[in-house]
Design an enzyme around this catalytic site. Structure first.
Site, short mmCIF file in Angstrom:
data_model
loop_
_atom_site.label_atom_id
_atom_site.label_comp_id
_atom_site.label_asym_id
_atom_site.label_seq_id
_atom_site.Cartn_x
_atom_site.Cartn_y
_atom_site.Cartn_z
N MET A 200 0.83 -1.21 0.00
CA MET A 200 0.00 0.00 0.00
C MET A 200 0.87 1.26 0.00
O MET A 200 0.52 2.27 -0.63
CB MET A 200 -0.92 0.00 1.21
CG MET A 200 -1.97 -1.09 1.22
SD MET A 200 -3.28 -0.77 -0.01
CE MET A 200 -4.42 -2.10 0.40
N GLU A 201 1.99 1.20 0.72
CA GLU A 201 2.92 2.34 0.72
C GLU A 201 3.48 2.57 -0.68
O GLU A 201 3.61 3.71 -1.13
CB GLU A 201 4.06 2.09 1.71
CG GLU A 201 3.70 2.29 3.16
CD GLU A 201 3.58 3.76 3.54
OE1 GLU A 201 3.82 4.63 2.67
OE2 GLU A 201 3.25 4.04 4.70
N ILE A 202 3.84 1.49 -1.35
CA ILE A 202 4.36 1.60 -2.71
C ILE A 202 3.32 2.25 -3.63
O ILE A 202 3.64 3.13 -4.44
CB ILE A 202 4.78 0.22 -3.24
CG1 ILE A 202 5.98 -0.31 -2.44
CG2 ILE A 202 5.10 0.27 -4.73
CD1 ILE A 202 6.31 -1.77 -2.73
#
Length: 216
Positions: A200-202
Protein backbone atom coordinates in the site's frame (compact mmCIF):
# COMPACT_ATOMS: atom_id res chain seq x y z
CA UNK A 1 9.24 -12.54 15.59
CA UNK A 2 10.35 -8.90 15.58
CA UNK A 3 9.92 -5.89 13.31
CA UNK A 4 13.36 -6.51 11.83
CA UNK A 5 12.34 -10.06 10.94
CA UNK A 6 9.10 -8.83 9.37
CA UNK A 7 11.11 -6.39 7.28
CA UNK A 8 13.69 -8.99 6.23
CA UNK A 9 10.97 -11.42 5.17
CA UNK A 10 9.02 -8.80 3.21
CA UNK A 11 9.78 -9.03 -0.53
CA UNK A 12 8.57 -5.46 -1.13
CA UNK A 13 10.51 -3.47 1.49
CA UNK A 14 13.33 -2.24 -0.75
CA UNK A 15 10.83 -1.28 -3.46
CA UNK A 16 9.10 0.84 -0.82
CA UNK A 17 12.03 2.72 0.70
CA UNK A 18 13.78 3.14 -2.68
CA UNK A 19 10.74 3.90 -4.83
CA UNK A 20 11.43 6.35 -7.69
CA UNK A 21 9.31 8.96 -5.86
CA UNK A 22 11.60 8.64 -2.83
CA UNK A 23 14.75 8.71 -4.96
CA UNK A 24 13.66 11.90 -6.72
CA UNK A 25 12.62 13.49 -3.44
CA UNK A 26 15.98 12.54 -1.90
CA UNK A 27 17.84 14.02 -4.88
CA UNK A 28 15.66 17.15 -5.03
CA UNK A 29 14.56 16.38 -8.60
CA UNK A 30 10.91 15.53 -7.91
CA UNK A 31 8.63 18.02 -9.73
CA UNK A 32 6.92 20.34 -7.26
CA UNK A 33 3.55 19.63 -8.85
CA UNK A 34 3.89 15.95 -7.93
CA UNK A 35 5.02 16.78 -4.41
CA UNK A 36 2.01 19.07 -3.95
CA UNK A 37 -0.35 16.26 -4.91
CA UNK A 38 1.37 13.78 -2.61
CA UNK A 39 1.41 16.31 0.22
CA UNK A 40 -2.30 17.03 -0.03
CA UNK A 41 -3.21 13.35 -0.12
CA UNK A 42 -0.83 12.70 2.76
CA UNK A 43 -2.78 15.24 4.80
CA UNK A 44 -5.93 13.15 4.27
CA UNK A 45 -3.92 10.02 4.98
CA UNK A 46 -2.73 11.37 8.34
CA UNK A 47 -6.28 12.27 9.38
CA UNK A 48 -7.28 8.64 8.89
CA UNK A 49 -4.16 7.38 10.67
CA UNK A 50 -5.05 9.57 13.64
CA UNK A 51 -8.37 7.73 13.78
CA UNK A 52 -6.42 4.47 13.69
CA UNK A 53 -4.30 5.47 16.67
CA UNK A 54 -7.53 6.34 18.48
CA UNK A 55 -8.73 2.82 17.70
CA UNK A 56 -5.47 1.50 19.15
CA UNK A 57 -6.33 3.19 22.45
CA UNK A 58 -9.73 1.50 22.40
CA UNK A 59 -8.20 -1.89 21.59
CA UNK A 60 -5.67 -1.61 24.43
CA UNK A 61 -6.30 -3.32 27.74
CA UNK A 62 -3.38 -1.89 29.74
CA UNK A 63 -1.86 1.52 30.42
CA UNK A 64 1.39 0.87 28.53
CA UNK A 65 -0.46 0.10 25.28
CA UNK A 66 -2.78 3.08 25.78
CA UNK A 67 0.17 5.42 26.26
CA UNK A 68 1.89 4.03 23.18
CA UNK A 69 -1.23 4.77 21.14
CA UNK A 70 -1.52 8.21 22.70
CA UNK A 71 2.02 8.98 21.50
CA UNK A 72 0.89 8.07 18.00
CA UNK A 73 -2.07 10.43 18.21
CA UNK A 74 0.12 13.25 19.53
CA UNK A 75 2.67 12.73 16.75
CA UNK A 76 -0.08 12.97 14.13
CA UNK A 77 -1.91 16.00 15.56
CA UNK A 78 1.02 18.01 16.92
CA UNK A 79 3.75 17.33 14.35
CA UNK A 80 3.03 15.73 10.99
CA UNK A 81 -0.39 17.23 10.26
CA UNK A 82 0.75 20.72 11.25
CA UNK A 83 3.79 20.39 8.99
CA UNK A 84 1.56 19.41 6.09
CA UNK A 85 -0.73 22.37 6.69
CA UNK A 86 2.27 24.72 6.72
CA UNK A 87 3.71 23.17 3.57
CA UNK A 88 0.46 23.49 1.70
CA UNK A 89 0.06 27.10 2.80
CA UNK A 90 3.45 27.81 1.21
CA UNK A 91 1.98 26.49 -2.05
CA UNK A 92 -1.17 28.60 -1.75
CA UNK A 93 -3.45 25.82 -0.47
CA UNK A 94 -5.42 26.77 2.62
CA UNK A 95 -6.45 24.47 5.44
CA UNK A 96 -10.08 24.92 4.35
CA UNK A 97 -9.17 23.73 0.85
CA UNK A 98 -7.40 20.70 2.33
CA UNK A 99 -10.58 19.74 4.15
CA UNK A 100 -12.49 19.77 0.85
CA UNK A 101 -10.07 17.51 -1.05
CA UNK A 102 -11.22 14.31 -2.67
CA UNK A 103 -9.29 11.25 -1.55
CA UNK A 104 -7.38 9.34 -4.17
CA UNK A 105 -8.28 5.61 -4.32
CA UNK A 106 -4.74 4.74 -3.14
CA UNK A 107 -5.29 6.79 -0.01
CA UNK A 108 -8.69 5.24 0.62
CA UNK A 109 -7.42 1.70 0.07
CA UNK A 110 -4.42 2.07 2.38
CA UNK A 111 -6.04 3.86 5.29
CA UNK A 112 -9.21 1.79 5.31
CA UNK A 113 -7.14 -1.38 5.14
CA UNK A 114 -5.28 -0.38 8.29
CA UNK A 115 -8.53 0.58 10.02
CA UNK A 116 -10.02 -2.77 9.02
CA UNK A 117 -7.03 -4.58 10.52
CA UNK A 118 -7.76 -2.79 13.78
CA UNK A 119 -11.50 -3.27 13.71
CA UNK A 120 -11.44 -6.98 12.92
CA UNK A 121 -8.09 -8.06 14.33
CA UNK A 122 -5.96 -7.89 17.44
CA UNK A 123 -3.95 -4.95 18.75
CA UNK A 124 -0.83 -6.71 17.46
CA UNK A 125 -2.31 -6.87 13.96
CA UNK A 126 -3.21 -3.18 14.12
CA UNK A 127 0.31 -2.15 15.15
CA UNK A 128 1.72 -4.41 12.42
CA UNK A 129 -0.37 -2.59 9.80
CA UNK A 130 0.79 0.79 11.16
CA UNK A 131 4.48 -0.13 11.28
CA UNK A 132 5.51 0.25 7.60
CA UNK A 133 4.46 3.89 7.58
CA UNK A 134 6.05 4.94 10.85
CA UNK A 135 9.22 2.90 10.62
CA UNK A 136 9.63 3.12 6.86
CA UNK A 137 9.55 6.92 6.92
CA UNK A 138 12.14 6.88 9.72
CA UNK A 139 14.44 4.78 7.55
CA UNK A 140 13.80 6.91 4.48
CA UNK A 141 14.42 10.14 6.40
CA UNK A 142 17.63 8.86 7.95
CA UNK A 143 19.01 7.71 4.58
CA UNK A 144 17.94 10.89 2.78
CA UNK A 145 19.65 13.08 5.38
CA UNK A 146 23.03 11.67 4.31
CA UNK A 147 22.31 11.79 0.56
CA UNK A 148 20.39 15.02 0.04
CA UNK A 149 22.24 17.64 -2.04
CA UNK A 150 22.59 21.28 -1.02
CA UNK A 151 19.51 23.43 -1.64
CA UNK A 152 17.18 20.45 -1.89
CA UNK A 153 13.67 21.97 -2.04
CA UNK A 154 12.44 19.08 0.10
CA UNK A 155 15.07 19.46 2.82
CA UNK A 156 12.55 20.46 5.49
CA UNK A 157 10.51 17.31 4.74
CA UNK A 158 13.66 15.20 5.01
CA UNK A 159 14.71 17.00 8.19
CA UNK A 160 11.42 16.19 9.86
CA UNK A 161 11.71 12.44 9.35
CA UNK A 162 15.44 12.43 10.08
CA UNK A 163 14.95 14.48 13.25
CA UNK A 164 15.75 13.05 16.65
CA UNK A 165 12.13 13.55 17.71
CA UNK A 166 10.79 11.44 14.85
CA UNK A 167 13.52 8.82 15.14
CA UNK A 168 12.77 8.50 18.86
CA UNK A 169 9.05 8.16 18.17
CA UNK A 170 9.78 5.48 15.56
CA UNK A 171 11.98 3.58 18.00
CA UNK A 172 9.22 3.68 20.58
CA UNK A 173 6.77 2.35 17.99
CA UNK A 174 9.19 -0.46 17.13
CA UNK A 175 9.60 -1.31 20.82
CA UNK A 176 5.82 -1.47 21.26
CA UNK A 177 5.41 -3.67 18.19
CA UNK A 178 8.18 -6.02 19.33
CA UNK A 179 6.58 -6.31 22.76
CA UNK A 180 3.26 -7.22 21.17
CA UNK A 181 4.91 -9.64 18.74
CA UNK A 182 6.44 -11.48 21.69
CA UNK A 183 2.92 -12.55 22.66
CA UNK A 184 1.20 -15.51 20.97
CA UNK A 185 -0.03 -14.66 17.47
CA UNK A 186 -0.45 -16.12 13.99
CA UNK A 187 2.90 -15.46 12.37
CA UNK A 188 1.75 -16.06 8.81
CA UNK A 189 -1.14 -13.63 9.22
CA UNK A 190 1.11 -10.99 10.79
CA UNK A 191 3.58 -11.25 7.90
CA UNK A 192 0.75 -11.02 5.38
CA UNK A 193 -0.60 -7.87 7.04
CA UNK A 194 2.86 -6.31 7.07
CA UNK A 195 3.50 -7.18 3.43
CA UNK A 196 0.13 -5.79 2.36
CA UNK A 197 0.73 -2.50 4.18
CA UNK A 198 4.13 -2.18 2.48
CA UNK A 199 2.48 -2.74 -0.90
CA UNK A 200 0.00 0.00 0.00
CA UNK A 201 2.92 2.34 0.72
CA UNK A 202 4.36 1.60 -2.71
CA UNK A 203 1.00 2.39 -4.30
CA UNK A 204 0.90 5.69 -2.38
CA UNK A 205 4.29 6.73 -3.75
CA UNK A 206 3.17 5.71 -7.23
CA UNK A 207 0.10 7.88 -6.83
CA UNK A 208 2.44 10.80 -6.17
CA UNK A 209 4.39 10.11 -9.36
CA UNK A 210 1.31 9.91 -11.53
CA UNK A 211 -0.64 12.96 -10.28
CA UNK A 212 0.11 16.65 -10.11
CA UNK A 213 -1.27 19.84 -8.62
CA UNK A 214 0.05 22.85 -10.52
CA UNK A 215 0.63 26.08 -8.61
CA UNK A 216 -2.15 28.58 -9.21
Amino acid sequence: MTFQQLKQQCPYWQDYINHPFVQQLRQGTLPLANFRYYLQQDYLFLLQFTRTWGLAVYKSDNLADMRAAQQGINAMLDQEIQLHIQYCQQYGVTEQQLQQLEEHPACIAYTRYVLDCGLTGTLTELHTALAPCILGYAEIGKQAATQSPANNPYQSWIDMYASQDYQTAAQQAENTLNRLLAQPHQQNKIQQIFNTAVRMEIAFWQMGLENKVEEE
